[in-house]
Scaffold this active site. Structure first.
Site, PDB file in Angstrom:
ATOM      1  N   ARG A 142       0.849  -1.208   0.000  1.00 14.25           N
ATOM      2  CA  ARG A 142       0.000   0.000   0.000  1.00 14.25           C
ATOM      3  C   ARG A 142       0.880   1.252   0.000  1.00 14.25           C
ATOM      4  O   ARG A 142       2.111   1.161   0.024  1.00 14.25           O
ATOM      5  CB  ARG A 142      -0.907  -0.006   1.222  1.00 14.25           C
ATOM      6  CG  ARG A 142      -0.159   0.204   2.536  1.00 14.25           C
ATOM      7  CD  ARG A 142      -1.100   0.231   3.720  1.00 14.25           C
ATOM      8  NE  ARG A 142      -0.437   0.879   4.848  1.00 14.25           N
ATOM      9  CZ  ARG A 142      -0.904   0.873   6.083  1.00 14.25           C
ATOM     10  NH1 ARG A 142      -2.032   0.255   6.354  1.00 14.25           N
ATOM     11  NH2 ARG A 142      -0.256   1.505   7.044  1.00 14.25           N
ATOM     12  N   SER A 173      13.374   9.993   5.333  1.00 17.12           N
ATOM     13  CA  SER A 173      12.328  10.974   5.644  1.00 17.12           C
ATOM     14  C   SER A 173      12.999  12.304   5.954  1.00 17.12           C
ATOM     15  O   SER A 173      14.126  12.322   6.488  1.00 17.12           O
ATOM     16  CB  SER A 173      11.518  10.523   6.860  1.00 17.12           C
ATOM     17  OG  SER A 173      10.719  11.602   7.333  1.00 17.12           O
ATOM     18  N   TYR A 220      11.846   7.382  15.300  1.00 18.77           N
ATOM     19  CA  TYR A 220      11.696   7.447  13.835  1.00 18.77           C
ATOM     20  C   TYR A 220      12.825   8.285  13.216  1.00 18.77           C
ATOM     21  O   TYR A 220      13.442   7.877  12.215  1.00 18.77           O
ATOM     22  CB  TYR A 220      10.325   8.052  13.522  1.00 18.77           C
ATOM     23  CG  TYR A 220       9.938   8.088  12.065  1.00 18.77           C
ATOM     24  CD1 TYR A 220       9.497   6.946  11.403  1.00 18.77           C
ATOM     25  CD2 TYR A 220       9.987   9.286  11.348  1.00 18.77           C
ATOM     26  CE1 TYR A 220       9.114   7.002  10.062  1.00 18.77           C
ATOM     27  CE2 TYR A 220       9.606   9.343  10.016  1.00 18.77           C
ATOM     28  CZ  TYR A 220       9.166   8.194   9.381  1.00 18.77           C
ATOM     29  OH  TYR A 220       8.783   8.256   8.054  1.00 18.77           O
ATOM     30  N   ILE A 276       3.477  13.245   2.754  1.00 20.70           N
ATOM     31  CA  ILE A 276       2.861  12.601   1.597  1.00 20.70           C
ATOM     32  C   ILE A 276       1.511  12.027   2.035  1.00 20.70           C
ATOM     33  O   ILE A 276       1.404  11.485   3.143  1.00 20.70           O
ATOM     34  CB  ILE A 276       3.757  11.450   1.078  1.00 20.70           C
ATOM     35  CG1 ILE A 276       5.228  11.915   0.885  1.00 20.70           C
ATOM     36  CG2 ILE A 276       3.200  10.850  -0.209  1.00 20.70           C
ATOM     37  CD1 ILE A 276       5.481  12.955  -0.166  1.00 20.70           C
TER      38      ILE A 276
HETATM   39  N1  LIG Z   1       3.707   9.141   4.303  1.00 23.96           N
HETATM   40  C1  LIG Z   1       4.624  10.075   4.511  1.00 23.96           C
HETATM   41  O1  LIG Z   1       4.318  11.262   4.612  1.00 23.96           O
HETATM   42  C2  LIG Z   1       6.086   9.710   4.619  1.00 23.96           C
HETATM   43  C3  LIG Z   1       6.998  10.739   4.787  1.00 23.96           C
HETATM   44  C4  LIG Z   1       8.342  10.433   4.886  1.00 23.96           C
HETATM   45  C5  LIG Z   1       8.757   9.123   4.784  1.00 23.96           C
HETATM   46  N2  LIG Z   1       7.856   8.137   4.624  1.00 23.96           N
HETATM   47  C6  LIG Z   1       8.360   6.764   4.533  1.00 23.96           C
HETATM   48  O2  LIG Z   1       7.882   6.151   3.353  1.00 23.96           O
HETATM   49  C7  LIG Z   1       7.744   4.743   3.557  1.00 23.96           C
HETATM   50  C8  LIG Z   1       6.332   4.308   3.192  1.00 23.96           C
HETATM   51  O3  LIG Z   1       5.421   5.046   3.978  1.00 23.96           O
HETATM   52  P1  LIG Z   1       3.834   4.986   3.773  1.00 23.96           P
HETATM   53  O4  LIG Z   1       3.327   6.322   4.153  1.00 23.96           O
HETATM   54  O5  LIG Z   1       3.500   4.432   2.432  1.00 23.96           O
HETATM   55  O6  LIG Z   1       3.446   3.960   4.945  1.00 23.96           O
HETATM   56  P2  LIG Z   1       2.303   2.862   5.048  1.00 23.96           P
HETATM   57  O7  LIG Z   1       2.126   2.620   6.505  1.00 23.96           O
HETATM   58  O8  LIG Z   1       1.112   3.267   4.236  1.00 23.96           O
HETATM   59  O9  LIG Z   1       2.977   1.582   4.351  1.00 23.96           O
HETATM   60  C9  LIG Z   1       4.072   0.930   4.929  1.00 23.96           C
HETATM   61  C10 LIG Z   1       4.093  -0.521   4.425  1.00 23.96           C
HETATM   62  O10 LIG Z   1       5.170  -1.183   5.084  1.00 23.96           O
HETATM   63  C11 LIG Z   1       4.723  -2.469   5.488  1.00 23.96           C
HETATM   64  N3  LIG Z   1       5.494  -2.953   6.636  1.00 23.96           N
HETATM   65  C12 LIG Z   1       5.495  -2.490   7.905  1.00 23.96           C
HETATM   66  N4  LIG Z   1       6.274  -3.249   8.690  1.00 23.96           N
HETATM   67  C13 LIG Z   1       6.788  -4.233   7.894  1.00 23.96           C
HETATM   68  C14 LIG Z   1       7.653  -5.331   8.129  1.00 23.96           C
HETATM   69  N5  LIG Z   1       8.151  -5.604   9.351  1.00 23.96           N
HETATM   70  N6  LIG Z   1       7.972  -6.135   7.092  1.00 23.96           N
HETATM   71  C15 LIG Z   1       7.460  -5.904   5.849  1.00 23.96           C
HETATM   72  N7  LIG Z   1       6.632  -4.873   5.580  1.00 23.96           N
HETATM   73  C16 LIG Z   1       6.299  -4.051   6.588  1.00 23.96           C
HETATM   74  C17 LIG Z   1       3.263  -2.236   5.867  1.00 23.96           C
HETATM   75  O11 LIG Z   1       2.539  -3.460   5.901  1.00 23.96           O
HETATM   76  C18 LIG Z   1       2.803  -1.273   4.777  1.00 23.96           C
HETATM   77  O12 LIG Z   1       2.310  -1.949   3.645  1.00 23.96           O
HETATM   78  C19 LIG Z   1       8.097   4.510   5.035  1.00 23.96           C
HETATM   79  O13 LIG Z   1       9.442   4.117   5.145  1.00 23.96           O
HETATM   80  C20 LIG Z   1       7.911   5.872   5.656  1.00 23.96           C
HETATM   81  O14 LIG Z   1       8.691   6.035   6.820  1.00 23.96           O
HETATM   82  C21 LIG Z   1       6.516   8.405   4.539  1.00 23.96           C
END
Ligand SMILES: NC(=O)c1ccc[n+]([C@@H]2O[C@H](COP(=O)([O-])OP(=O)(O)OC[C@H]3O[C@@H](n4cnc5c(N)ncnc54)[C@H](O)[C@@H]3O)[C@@H](O)[C@H]2O)c1
Length: 245
Positions: free
Chosen positions: A15, A139, A152, A185
């Site tokens: 996702r 991030s 984090y 995001i």
């Molecule tokens: N959304 C934001 O604003 C944002 C900003 C900066 C960085 N990020 C980074 O981007 C990446 C994706 O974020 P997102 O917003 O899509 O998050 P999300 O929570 O929507 O998706 C994260 C995915 O990682 C999987 N996951 C979690 N633990 C796991 C494990 N132990 N093994 C395998 N899979 C695992 C989850 O099942 C999920 O599908 C992350 O690393 C997050 O830190 C996101």
């Protein structure tokens, strides 16, 4: 189709940003393995609709034997690995005074150790073929810090240091290692923020809006492509101008 016939792994591709990355790489021609604790079947079906092959593997990236098993399955299916995107990540927010040790450990385990285990598992085939791309999703919080996100921020800053070290280790062997630092995001992760929190964050973003998963995916696609062959050890901010060095 700059990634025609390339094989990519996207962790956390079930996702959010990971799903957008998987689909964007597939649009550019790559076959993609989704490695996630959740089912990645939905993402895999979308990849196949684009005419590529996909593999959805249920993997906990903090478990070395599960990671090695997954990489073995990917190599048996396609015989090579060209691109690894360490995207899976979690948050367990709390002010440091009250942060539970288990919340510290969980975040460091997924966000940092998971990337270490996956990078280590793909390195041998990448070095053997003298070509590879490792792209780590960090991030802006790893660059700026954020109250309530000590665990984090440490994991994401750690990921940036890890990437620079690995980049130096493998640079002469055709393997590049870079980070992307997304800002805010629109995903399930940021859905948890209140409207007031979102407004106060947006006041700091010059572009004045939240980013979309595809904004991050487009940067991954570029770093994964032959166009980026001379870029390694870098962190690309995809944050609407929030952080300017
Ligand atoms: N959304 C934001 O604003 C944002 C900003 C900066 C960085 N990020 C980074 O981007 C990446 C994706 O974020 P997102 O917003 O899509 O998050 P999300 O929570 O929507 O998706 C994260 C995915 O990682 C999987 N996951 C979690 N633990 C796991 C494990 N132990 N093994 C395998 N899979 C695992 C989850 O099942 C999920 O599908 C992350 O690393 C997050 O830190 C996101």
């Amino acid at each position: 189709m700059r990634l025609a016939n390339k094989v990519a792994i996207v962790t956390g591709g079930a996702r959010g940003i990971g799903k957008a990355i998987a689909l964007n790489l597939a649009e550019a021609g790559a076959n993609v393995a989704i490695c996630d604790v959740q089912s990645g079947e939905d993402t895999a079906a979308c990849i196949e609709e684009l005419g590529r092959t996909a593999l959805a593997l249920q993997v906990d990236i903090t478990d070395k034997s599960q990671v090695e098993e997954a990489v073995g399955q990917i190599l048996s299916k396609w015989g090579k690995i060209d691109i690894l995107v360490n995207n899976a990540g979690i948050t367990r927010d709390g002010l440091l005074m009250r942060m539970k040790e288990s919340d510290w450990d969980a975040v460091l385990d997924v966000n940092l150790k998971g990337a270490f285990l996956f990078s280590q598992a793909v390195l041998r085939p990448m070095l053997r073929q003298r070509n590879g791309r490792i792209i780590n999703i960090a991030s802006v919080v790893g660059l700026m810090g954020n109250p309530g996100q000590g665990n984090y921020a440490a994991s994401k800053a750690g990921l940036i240091g890890f990437s620079k070290s690995l980049a130096r280790e493998v640079a002469t062997r055709g393997v590049t290692v870079n980070c992307i630092a997304p800002g805010f995001i629109v995903t399930d992760m940021t859905d948890a923020l209140t409207e007031a929190q979102k407004k106060s964050l947006m006041d700091q973003v010059p572009v004045g809006d939240m980013g979309q998963p595809n904004d991050v995916a487009a940067a991954v696609r570029f770093l994964a492509s032959p166009c980026a062959r001379y870029i390694t050890g870098q962190t690309v901010n995809v944050d609407g101008g929030l952080v300017m060095d």
